[in-house]
Design a protein around this motif. Structure first.
Motif, mmCIF file in Angstrom:
data_model
loop_
_atom_site.group_PDB
_atom_site.id
_atom_site.type_symbol
_atom_site.label_atom_id
_atom_site.label_comp_id
_atom_site.label_asym_id
_atom_site.label_seq_id
_atom_site.Cartn_x
_atom_site.Cartn_y
_atom_site.Cartn_z
ATOM 1 N N ARG A 1 1.917 -9.637 5.124
ATOM 2 C CA ARG A 1 1.411 -9.921 6.471
ATOM 3 C C ARG A 1 2.009 -11.216 7.004
ATOM 4 O O ARG A 1 2.285 -12.138 6.263
ATOM 5 C CB ARG A 1 -0.106 -10.015 6.452
ATOM 6 C CG ARG A 1 -0.813 -8.731 6.074
ATOM 7 C CD ARG A 1 -2.315 -8.908 6.088
ATOM 8 N NE ARG A 1 -2.769 -9.294 7.426
ATOM 9 C CZ ARG A 1 -4.051 -9.577 7.697
ATOM 10 N NH1 ARG A 1 -4.952 -9.545 6.742
ATOM 11 N NH2 ARG A 1 -4.396 -9.915 8.919
ATOM 12 N N GLY A 2 2.180 -11.280 8.312
ATOM 13 C CA GLY A 2 2.581 -12.516 8.947
ATOM 14 C C GLY A 2 4.066 -12.791 8.964
ATOM 15 O O GLY A 2 4.479 -13.904 9.276
ATOM 16 N N GLY A 3 4.923 -11.807 8.650
ATOM 17 C CA GLY A 3 6.355 -12.061 8.688
ATOM 18 C C GLY A 3 7.164 -10.833 8.352
ATOM 19 O O GLY A 3 6.635 -9.788 7.989
ATOM 20 N N TRP A 4 8.481 -10.971 8.480
ATOM 21 C CA TRP A 4 9.393 -9.882 8.184
ATOM 22 C C TRP A 4 9.600 -9.760 6.678
ATOM 23 O O TRP A 4 9.521 -10.739 5.945
ATOM 24 C CB TRP A 4 10.743 -10.128 8.847
ATOM 25 C CG TRP A 4 10.721 -10.054 10.344
ATOM 26 C CD1 TRP A 4 10.564 -11.081 11.215
ATOM 27 C CD2 TRP A 4 10.856 -8.876 11.132
ATOM 28 N NE1 TRP A 4 10.592 -10.637 12.510
ATOM 29 C CE2 TRP A 4 10.773 -9.277 12.490
ATOM 30 C CE3 TRP A 4 11.037 -7.533 10.841
ATOM 31 C CZ2 TRP A 4 10.872 -8.379 13.533
ATOM 32 C CZ3 TRP A 4 11.137 -6.637 11.898
ATOM 33 C CH2 TRP A 4 11.049 -7.063 13.221
ATOM 34 N N ARG A 5 9.900 -8.559 6.233
ATOM 35 C CA ARG A 5 10.298 -8.323 4.848
ATOM 36 C C ARG A 5 11.659 -7.646 4.892
ATOM 37 O O ARG A 5 11.808 -6.569 5.485
ATOM 38 C CB ARG A 5 9.289 -7.437 4.113
ATOM 39 C CG ARG A 5 7.905 -8.078 3.981
ATOM 40 C CD ARG A 5 7.935 -9.311 3.102
ATOM 41 N NE ARG A 5 6.616 -9.917 2.954
ATOM 42 C CZ ARG A 5 6.144 -10.879 3.710
ATOM 43 N NH1 ARG A 5 6.902 -11.360 4.693
ATOM 44 N NH2 ARG A 5 4.944 -11.379 3.525
ATOM 45 N N THR A 6 12.657 -8.261 4.328
ATOM 46 C CA THR A 6 14.015 -7.722 4.410
ATOM 47 C C THR A 6 14.593 -7.506 3.019
ATOM 48 O O THR A 6 14.157 -8.115 2.042
ATOM 49 C CB THR A 6 14.936 -8.679 5.183
ATOM 50 O OG1 THR A 6 14.939 -9.955 4.536
ATOM 51 C CG2 THR A 6 14.448 -8.857 6.616
ATOM 52 N N THR A 7 15.574 -6.621 2.952
ATOM 53 C CA THR A 7 16.280 -6.344 1.703
ATOM 54 C C THR A 7 17.768 -6.513 1.941
ATOM 55 O O THR A 7 18.290 -6.084 2.969
ATOM 56 C CB THR A 7 15.992 -4.906 1.213
ATOM 57 O OG1 THR A 7 14.583 -4.718 1.124
ATOM 58 C CG2 THR A 7 16.622 -4.673 -0.152
ATOM 59 N N CYS A 8 18.450 -7.116 1.002
ATOM 60 C CA CYS A 8 19.878 -7.376 1.143
ATOM 61 C C CYS A 8 20.700 -6.163 0.732
ATOM 62 O O CYS A 8 20.478 -5.571 -0.327
ATOM 63 C CB CYS A 8 20.261 -8.590 0.293
ATOM 64 S SG CYS A 8 22.014 -8.995 0.378
ATOM 65 N N ALA A 9 21.667 -5.808 1.579
ATOM 66 C CA ALA A 9 22.514 -4.648 1.302
ATOM 67 C C ALA A 9 23.457 -4.876 0.137
ATOM 68 O O ALA A 9 24.083 -3.931 -0.359
ATOM 69 C CB ALA A 9 23.308 -4.275 2.544
ATOM 70 N N ALA A 10 23.577 -6.125 -0.331
ATOM 71 C CA ALA A 10 24.439 -6.392 -1.480
ATOM 72 C C ALA A 10 23.862 -5.827 -2.769
ATOM 73 O O ALA A 10 24.578 -5.692 -3.768
ATOM 74 C CB ALA A 10 24.663 -7.894 -1.635
ATOM 75 N N SER A 11 22.581 -5.487 -2.742
ATOM 76 C CA SER A 11 21.953 -4.855 -3.910
ATOM 77 C C SER A 11 22.387 -3.400 -3.986
ATOM 78 O O SER A 11 21.989 -2.571 -3.168
ATOM 79 C CB SER A 11 20.431 -4.945 -3.789
ATOM 80 O OG SER A 11 19.803 -4.139 -4.766
ATOM 81 N N SER A 12 23.190 -3.066 -4.960
ATOM 82 C CA SER A 12 23.681 -1.685 -5.104
ATOM 83 C C SER A 12 22.533 -0.721 -5.387
ATOM 84 O O SER A 12 22.564 0.443 -4.971
ATOM 85 C CB SER A 12 24.730 -1.604 -6.208
ATOM 86 O OG SER A 12 24.189 -2.006 -7.455
ATOM 87 N N LEU A 13 21.507 -1.194 -6.093
ATOM 88 C CA LEU A 13 20.344 -0.352 -6.376
ATOM 89 C C LEU A 13 19.649 0.049 -5.085
ATOM 90 O O LEU A 13 19.264 1.206 -4.909
ATOM 91 C CB LEU A 13 19.372 -1.108 -7.287
ATOM 92 C CG LEU A 13 18.075 -0.366 -7.647
ATOM 93 C CD1 LEU A 13 18.387 0.907 -8.417
ATOM 94 C CD2 LEU A 13 17.146 -1.266 -8.455
ATOM 95 N N TRP A 14 19.507 -0.918 -4.169
ATOM 96 C CA TRP A 14 18.865 -0.614 -2.887
ATOM 97 C C TRP A 14 19.702 0.356 -2.067
ATOM 98 O O TRP A 14 19.183 1.299 -1.473
ATOM 99 C CB TRP A 14 18.644 -1.914 -2.109
ATOM 100 C CG TRP A 14 17.956 -1.705 -0.796
ATOM 101 C CD1 TRP A 14 16.639 -1.418 -0.588
ATOM 102 C CD2 TRP A 14 18.552 -1.755 0.509
ATOM 103 N NE1 TRP A 14 16.367 -1.296 0.756
ATOM 104 C CE2 TRP A 14 17.518 -1.503 1.451
ATOM 105 C CE3 TRP A 14 19.839 -2.008 0.963
ATOM 106 C CZ2 TRP A 14 17.758 -1.484 2.814
ATOM 107 C CZ3 TRP A 14 20.068 -1.990 2.329
ATOM 108 C CH2 TRP A 14 19.033 -1.730 3.241
#
Length: 298
Positions: A1-14
């Motif tokens: 809550r209260g902010g963005w949650r981001t994931t980095c594309a450099a993670s091959s698993l993601w």
């Protein structure tokens, strides 16, 4: 809550997981495509997947943005969508420049709510077509004309876009617009109905094209032409980009148009009113501020 949650594309698993789930969902449910909202690269300093660099002066790990890894994710999804007999669409709101070759439709415009009551006064025609719509890259574009985000525009009231304002801009470019938050869907339905017979099939001549048979005599008064391919008929949209009413003249080159019309009508699309005009290559156009009219020739 209260902010963005981001994931980095450099993670091959993601990247592997996202690609797998997109394939699974779109194929299993026979979806026609995918909408990606604000799917651009973010700054990351996670050393686990090689992000960031050590700043000796500040004694901390600085962020870096991995645009090429995000491009690879778009490429993998796009490749799946366009192979194996599939022809699915990626509709994207916000993306890195490197991902543009793997997008079918691009939309943006909501960030203009930060202008508050200034509205679109700083949005010039050239800025619209090159920076906002990015039409030089050949992508279909829709203009996102929403301003109701209090967390972006602030708590004070923000002037919302009118349909005429949004349509006036949009009809001068090879794109379309989303519904304006100032008026709702009804005005948009009127324009969709009016343009439905020709919008996707007509030959389009934007205002800056030398081949455009229509030209105007006033600054910030633009004319774009949609010419039917299968019959002698054309529609010229005249847009007044000014913040004051304009009385101008639209000059029509019948030779460039390819035919001399037997009838000419001036149409106010939003009021659905029209009037006949004399057959002439000079058409007078009186247009209110930030509004447009259609000239139908056949």
């Amino acid at each position: 809550r209260g902010g963005w949650r981001t994931t980095c594309a450099a993670s091959s698993l993601w990247r592997d997981y996202v690609t797998f789930k997109v394939k699974e969902l779109t194929d299993k449910h026979k979806l026609d495509g995918l909408y990606l909202d604000v799917s651009r690269s973010v700054g990351c300093r996670n050393p686990a997947h090689g992000c960031g660099w050590w700043n000796n002066e500040k004694k901390l790990r600085e962020r870096e943005v991995n645009v090429f890894e995000m491009r690879e994710l778009y490429k993998r999804i796009y490749t799946h969508f366009k192979t194996g007999g599939r022809d699915k669409v990626i509709f994207c709101h916000g993306a890195d420049m490197g991902a543009l070759p793997y997008i079918d439709v691009f939309t943006q415009g909501e960030s203009w709510c930060k202008e508050r009551n200034t509205g679109y006064k700083r949005l010039s025609p050239d800025f619209y077509r090159t920076v906002v719509a990015r039409i030089q890259y050949g992508m279909p574009f829709t203009f996102y004309a929403y301003h109701q985000y209090s967390w972006r525009g602030g708590r004070n009231p923000v002037t919302r876009a009118t349909s005429a304002d949004v349509m006036m801009m949009g009809m001068q470019f090879p794109n379309h617009f989303n519904v304006s938050d100032g008026d709702g869907v009804v005005p948009s339905m009127k324009l969709w109905k009016f343009t439905d017979p020709f919008f996707a099939t007509a030959k389009f001549y934007p205002y800056w094209d030398d081949a455009n048979p229509a030209k105007t005599d006033k600054a910030q008064l633009f004319a774009a032409t949609y010419k039917y391919r299968d019959k002698n008929k054309a529609v010229i949209f005249v847009s007044n980009w000014n913040y004051s009413s304009v009385n101008g003249t639209v000059s029509i080159d019948f030779k460039k148009l390819g035919f001399k019309p037997k009838s000419i009508q001036m149409v106010d699309v939003l009021t659905e009113k029209s009037r006949g005009l004399p057959i002439s290559d000079k058409v007078s156009a009186s247009i209110p501020k930030r509004d447009f009219r259609a000239i139908v020739l056949e």
